[in-house]
Design a protein around this motif. Structure first.
Motif, short mmCIF file in Angstrom:
data_model
loop_
_atom_site.label_atom_id
_atom_site.label_comp_id
_atom_site.label_asym_id
_atom_site.label_seq_id
_atom_site.Cartn_x
_atom_site.Cartn_y
_atom_site.Cartn_z
N GLN A 158 0.82 -1.21 0.00
CA GLN A 158 0.00 0.00 0.00
C GLN A 158 0.86 1.27 0.00
O GLN A 158 0.44 2.28 0.52
N SER A 159 2.06 1.21 -0.55
CA SER A 159 2.91 2.39 -0.56
C SER A 159 2.27 3.46 -1.45
O SER A 159 1.57 3.16 -2.40
N LYS A 160 2.53 4.70 -1.11
CA LYS A 160 1.90 5.82 -1.79
C LYS A 160 2.67 6.19 -3.06
O LYS A 160 3.88 6.11 -3.12
N VAL A 161 1.92 6.60 -4.07
CA VAL A 161 2.48 7.11 -5.32
C VAL A 161 2.21 8.61 -5.32
O VAL A 161 1.06 9.04 -5.24
N HIS A 162 3.28 9.41 -5.37
CA HIS A 162 3.15 10.87 -5.29
C HIS A 162 3.21 11.47 -6.69
O HIS A 162 4.13 11.18 -7.46
N ILE A 163 2.24 12.33 -7.00
CA ILE A 163 2.18 13.04 -8.28
C ILE A 163 2.27 14.52 -7.97
O ILE A 163 1.41 15.07 -7.26
N ARG A 164 3.32 15.18 -8.47
CA ARG A 164 3.56 16.60 -8.16
C ARG A 164 3.81 17.38 -9.44
O ARG A 164 4.15 16.81 -10.47
N THR A 165 3.67 18.69 -9.34
CA THR A 165 4.12 19.58 -10.40
C THR A 165 5.21 20.49 -9.85
O THR A 165 5.13 20.93 -8.70
N GLN A 166 6.22 20.73 -10.67
CA GLN A 166 7.28 21.67 -10.31
C GLN A 166 7.25 22.80 -11.32
O GLN A 166 7.24 22.56 -12.53
N GLN A 167 7.24 24.01 -10.82
CA GLN A 167 7.20 25.18 -11.69
C GLN A 167 8.58 25.42 -12.29
O GLN A 167 9.57 25.42 -11.59
N ARG A 168 8.60 25.62 -13.60
CA ARG A 168 9.85 25.98 -14.26
C ARG A 168 9.85 27.50 -14.42
O ARG A 168 9.71 28.22 -13.46
N ASN A 169 9.97 27.99 -15.64
CA ASN A 169 9.98 29.44 -15.83
C ASN A 169 8.72 29.87 -16.58
O ASN A 169 8.30 29.21 -17.52
N GLY A 170 8.12 30.95 -16.12
CA GLY A 170 6.91 31.44 -16.75
C GLY A 170 5.74 30.50 -16.50
O GLY A 170 5.42 30.19 -15.37
N ARG A 171 5.09 30.08 -17.59
CA ARG A 171 3.94 29.18 -17.47
C ARG A 171 4.33 27.71 -17.55
O ARG A 171 3.47 26.84 -17.48
N LYS A 172 5.59 27.42 -17.71
CA LYS A 172 6.04 26.04 -17.91
C LYS A 172 6.14 25.28 -16.59
O LYS A 172 6.55 25.84 -15.58
N CYS A 173 5.76 24.01 -16.61
CA CYS A 173 5.88 23.19 -15.41
C CYS A 173 6.18 21.74 -15.80
O CYS A 173 6.02 21.35 -16.95
N ASP A 223 -6.70 5.01 -3.70
CA ASP A 223 -6.27 5.29 -2.34
C ASP A 223 -4.75 5.43 -2.22
O ASP A 223 -4.27 6.11 -1.32
N GLN A 224 -4.02 4.79 -3.12
CA GLN A 224 -2.56 4.85 -3.07
C GLN A 224 -2.00 6.14 -3.67
O GLN A 224 -0.86 6.47 -3.44
N LEU A 225 -2.81 6.86 -4.44
CA LEU A 225 -2.34 8.05 -5.13
C LEU A 225 -2.44 9.28 -4.21
O LEU A 225 -3.44 9.48 -3.56
N VAL A 226 -1.37 10.07 -4.22
CA VAL A 226 -1.37 11.35 -3.51
C VAL A 226 -1.03 12.42 -4.55
O VAL A 226 0.07 12.43 -5.09
#
Length: 156
Positions: A71-86, A149-152
């Motif tokens: 049941q380990s969690k899978v993390h989904i994130r966004t990281q901001q680059r420059n301007g509108r890019k991520c 449930d595993q997704l964060v």
């Protein structure tokens, strides 16, 4: 039978299934032999129950620890680059999955670029261009790679 599992993981799962089937067949044969012996002998009901009880010697804490690893969690994130890019990052996928194949499927389905980065702490991390958090979530759940449930999802 998992679509994105590596060949070694699939072979290990098949071997485990065969071993459990053999153990079940052996247990059924032993149970049938025990039933025929108990029918022939005249015992008191209390003695028969005491003789035929088989205890399952498993440790509940070991089972809880094993369930925690699945049941380990899978993390989904966004990281901001420059301007509108991520960049969208996906980390925490199981080790028996083919991460490069999943990344290739992401790139093809979402029409974006992507790469697999190896991190010392986090293991293999998938990086996708653009905000693909919802797309990744629906893909992972639809392909039964992991449960909802595993997704964060970070950032919402």
């Amino acid at each position: 039978s998992r679509p994105f599992a590596t060949a070694a993981a699939a072979a290990a799962a098949a071997a485990a299934a065969a071993a459990s089937a053999a153990a079940t067949a052996a247990g059924a044969a032993a149970g049938a032999a025990g039933a025929s012996e108990s029918e022939g002998a005249a015992r008191h009901p209390g003695e028969q129950a005491a003789m035929d009880i088989v205890f399952n010697n498993t440790n509940a804490f070991d089972e809880a620890n094993d369930a925690g690893t699945d049941q380990s969690k899978v993390h989904i994130r966004t990281q901001q680059r420059n301007g509108r890019k991520c960049i969208t990052t996906v980390q925490g996928l199981a080790d028996d999955l083919d991460i490069k194949r999943i990344c290739k499927a992401f790139k093809k389905n979402f029409s974006c670029n992507g790469a697999v980065q190896k991190d010392e702490e986090m293991g293999e991390v998938i990086q996708l261009s653009g905000d693909q958090r919802n797309n990744v979530r629906t893909f992972l759940v639809d392909q039964e790679i992991c449960t909802d449930d595993q997704l964060v999802i970070h950032g919402f």
